[in-house]
Write a protein that holds these residues in place. Structure first.
Motif: not given
Length: 207
Positions: A29, A33, A37, A40, A109-110, A113
């Protein structure tokens, strides 16, 4: 008490440094990303540790240790989840990550993850079994089992977060390289393969 804490810190550090699913998830990640991310995902993983710690502190972990049916159920759920993640990454690897997404998309998205990190631990019964067999060894006699369990779990979380932050920081010099389309596809496929390996290990491994 000091001796117990030092012994636990050493043992937990060795456990944390051992490569596993959590390390693979955070590294992948962070590389593909970015730091936010990855943090998280790391926080989700440690939230899973906190959930297991609370379960053990309340005494429910003992049920997992003695119930083959309950252990098998958790194990199969965890393996199925990891298998789903792995197949998705293998069959549908991404080539880019959106940089102009809306705020709602980013928030979603946050959360995603964070939930992936959380579920990777909550659905792994071996974390519960480990805590059941590992933590009591470091709780001083005639002290609160609940209080000391939570203290030890928080120390473990602190060690985890420190290690994850080091991993995330180490990926920064390679960020541009690791954002290339072919590299992203390779990362997704390798990580997917790792997830399938961990799923098989979880599903067929002995208790």
């Amino acid at each position: 008490m000091v001796h117990n804490l030092i012994a636990f810190m050493l043992a937990a550090t060795l456990l944390t440094l051992t490569p596993g699913l959590d390390t693979a998830l955070v590294l992948r990640t962070a590389a593909a990303e970015g730091r936010q991310q990855a943090m998280r995902a790391a926080l989700g993983i440690n939230a899973g540790c906190l959930v297991w710690g609370a379960v053990i502190a309340l005494g429910l972990g003992a049920l997992l240790a003695v119930s083959t049916t309950l252990f098998t159920l958790f194990k199969l759920c965890g393996a199925a989840y990891l298998c789903w993640l792995g197949l998705h990454m293998l069959l549908r690897p991404r080539t880019h990550f959106a940089s102009n997404a809306s705020d709602d998309t980013l928030k979603s998205s946050h959360i995603g993850w964070g939930m992936k990190g959380l579920l990777s631990n909550v659905l792994n019964p071996k974390v519960g079994i480990f805590y059941v067999s590992f933590l009591p060894q470091f709780i001083p006699a005639q002290h609160s089992f609940v209080g000391w369990t939570l203290i030890l779990v928080m120390l473990h979380i602190g060690i985890n977060l420190t290690w994850f932050m080091l991993l995330i920081h180490a990926t920064r010099p390679l960020t541009q390289l690791l954002r290339r389309a072919n590299v992203i596809k390779w990362l997704d496929r390798v990580t997917g393969g790792l997830f399938l390996f961990f799923a098989a290990h979880l599903a067929f491994g002995r208790r």
